[in-house]
Design an enzyme around this catalytic site. Structure first.
Site, PDB file in Angstrom:
ATOM      1  N   PRO A 146       0.334  -0.804   0.058  1.00  0.00           N
ATOM      2  CA  PRO A 146       0.476   0.447   0.522  1.00  0.00           C
ATOM      3  C   PRO A 146       0.954   1.384   0.489  1.00  0.00           C
ATOM      4  O   PRO A 146       1.455   1.371   0.852  1.00  0.00           O
ATOM      5  CB  PRO A 146      -0.815  -0.127   1.184  1.00  0.00           C
ATOM      6  CG  PRO A 146      -0.975  -1.394   1.735  1.00  0.00           C
ATOM      7  CD  PRO A 146       0.602  -2.048   0.779  1.00  0.00           C
ATOM      8  N   GLU A 147       0.312   1.886  -0.646  1.00  0.00           N
ATOM      9  CA  GLU A 147       1.403   3.442  -0.713  1.00  0.00           C
ATOM     10  C   GLU A 147       0.464   4.340   0.542  1.00  0.00           C
ATOM     11  O   GLU A 147      -0.418   4.174   1.193  1.00  0.00           O
ATOM     12  CB  GLU A 147       1.380   4.049  -2.387  1.00  0.00           C
ATOM     13  CG  GLU A 147       1.432   2.845  -2.856  1.00  0.00           C
ATOM     14  CD  GLU A 147       2.307   3.443  -4.366  1.00  0.00           C
ATOM     15  OE1 GLU A 147       2.470   5.138  -4.902  1.00  0.00           O
ATOM     16  OE2 GLU A 147       2.351   2.902  -5.638  1.00  0.00           O
ATOM     17  N   LYS A 165       4.323   5.693   4.442  1.00  0.00           N
ATOM     18  CA  LYS A 165       3.819   4.296   4.693  1.00  0.00           C
ATOM     19  C   LYS A 165       3.166   3.918   6.059  1.00  0.00           C
ATOM     20  O   LYS A 165       3.233   2.569   6.659  1.00  0.00           O
ATOM     21  CB  LYS A 165       3.939   3.072   3.416  1.00  0.00           C
ATOM     22  CG  LYS A 165       4.357   3.374   2.481  1.00  0.00           C
ATOM     23  CD  LYS A 165       5.104   2.383   1.588  1.00  0.00           C
ATOM     24  CE  LYS A 165       5.512   2.956  -0.114  1.00  0.00           C
ATOM     25  NZ  LYS A 165       6.036   2.551  -0.806  1.00  0.00           N
ATOM     26  N   ARG A 197      12.809  -3.147  -8.281  1.00  0.00           N
ATOM     27  CA  ARG A 197      11.471  -3.051  -7.747  1.00  0.00           C
ATOM     28  C   ARG A 197      11.168  -2.868  -9.645  1.00  0.00           C
ATOM     29  O   ARG A 197      12.206  -2.401 -10.572  1.00  0.00           O
ATOM     30  CB  ARG A 197      10.932  -1.618  -7.268  1.00  0.00           C
ATOM     31  CG  ARG A 197      10.983  -1.641  -6.103  1.00  0.00           C
ATOM     32  CD  ARG A 197      10.549  -2.858  -5.091  1.00  0.00           C
ATOM     33  NE  ARG A 197       9.144  -2.841  -5.659  1.00  0.00           N
ATOM     34  CZ  ARG A 197       8.345  -1.494  -4.702  1.00  0.00           C
ATOM     35  NH1 ARG A 197       8.587  -0.621  -3.809  1.00  0.00           N
ATOM     36  NH2 ARG A 197       7.020  -1.559  -5.014  1.00  0.00           N
TER      37      ARG A 197
END
Length: 267
Positions: free
Chosen positions: A2-3, A52, A256
């Site tokens: 989740p951002e 976050k 990523r």
């Protein structure tokens, strides 16, 4: 993962539902039992997010810190709550509300003392969703680095809360290659990127969904997955760019997945 907008949305919800009242905290799974016992029956004074990270501040001075990681989720349930199902790390019930929440699968769920909270916040970068963010300091640090801007935007010590989707989309929106070194990002480039993040991320907080495609481009090819908003480049490798029709490129940068349009974002 989740951002930042997701954590800010959860913090806002918990602030609305639980702050100012006594909460009952338990750990049905048992892994947070000692921490839960420290704050159970206390008043939750404030819930907030930094990047976050979710912080529940209690009247005793203790803070529960949660980082959802890849698999963590909160389930918001109206009272009375049924018996816990699955590995519930933390259950929180509000004495003055009709809601409870279950936390499952977080990377971190721990009780921190004030100096530890200060140390956590100090090592995080500027959060576009917080009015106290020092984006000029972040920009200065970016312009001194030769790392690619695509990596720098994901460095939580520089920019707190930006993840893979916002990283990919904001760079596309400004025609900046993710491979450009930080030293090539001008002050004007950074101010524009930051302003766009400050404009986009609150939409995610308010709606629970990322909306990054401008209205004039928000048609044609569907989203990359069911029930997801359209994106310009994120998870659209091989698909035609919404602006120029060039196939979207994909690579891995510092572990990523990276997505960009080679034409709209030239090196």
């Amino acid at each position: 993962m989740p951002e930042g907008h997701t954590l800010h949305r959860i913090a806002s919800l918990h602030q609305e539902r639980f702050s100012g009242g006594v909460v009952r905290v338990s750990s049905p799974q048992g892994r947070f039992a000692d921490g839960a016992a420290l704050v159970d029956g206390q008043v939750l004074e404030r819930a907030e997010a930094v990047g976050k990270h979710l912080l529940h501040h209690y009247g005793s001075g203790l803070t529960v810190h949660v980082h959802l990681g890849l698999y963590g989720t909160f389930s918001e349930v109206e009272l009375p709550m049924a018996a816990p199902v699955g590995q519930v790390r933390m259950r929180m019930l509000g004495a003055a509300t009709d809601f409870g929440t279950d936390l499952r699968g977080p990377t971190a769920c721990e009780v921190l003392h004030p100096p530890e909270v200060d140390a956590l916040v100090a090592r995080l970068g500027a959060d576009p969703l917080r009015p106290d963010a020092d984006h000029e300091r972040a920009g200065t640090r970016i312009r001194r680095s030769r790392r690619p801007i695509g990596a720098l935007l994901m460095d939580q010590a520089l920019i707190a809360g930006v993840g893979n989707v916002y990283r990919a989309e904001v760079l596309f929106r400004h025609g900046i290659s993710p491979y450009r070194p930080g030293t090539s990002i001008t002050a004007e480039d950074w101010d524009a990127l930051w302003a766009d993040l400050v404009g986009l991320m609150p939409i995610g907080v308010a709606t629970g969904r990322m909306h990054v495609v401008r209205p004039e481009h928000d048609s044609g090819a569907p989203s990359y997955a069911k029930d997801r908003p359209r994106t310009y480049v994120y998870r659209r490798q091989g698909e035609p760019c919404r602006v120029c029709a060039t196939p979207i490129a994909h690579a891995v940068l510092e572990g990523r997945n990276l997505f960009w349009c080679p034409t709209c974002q030239p090196r």
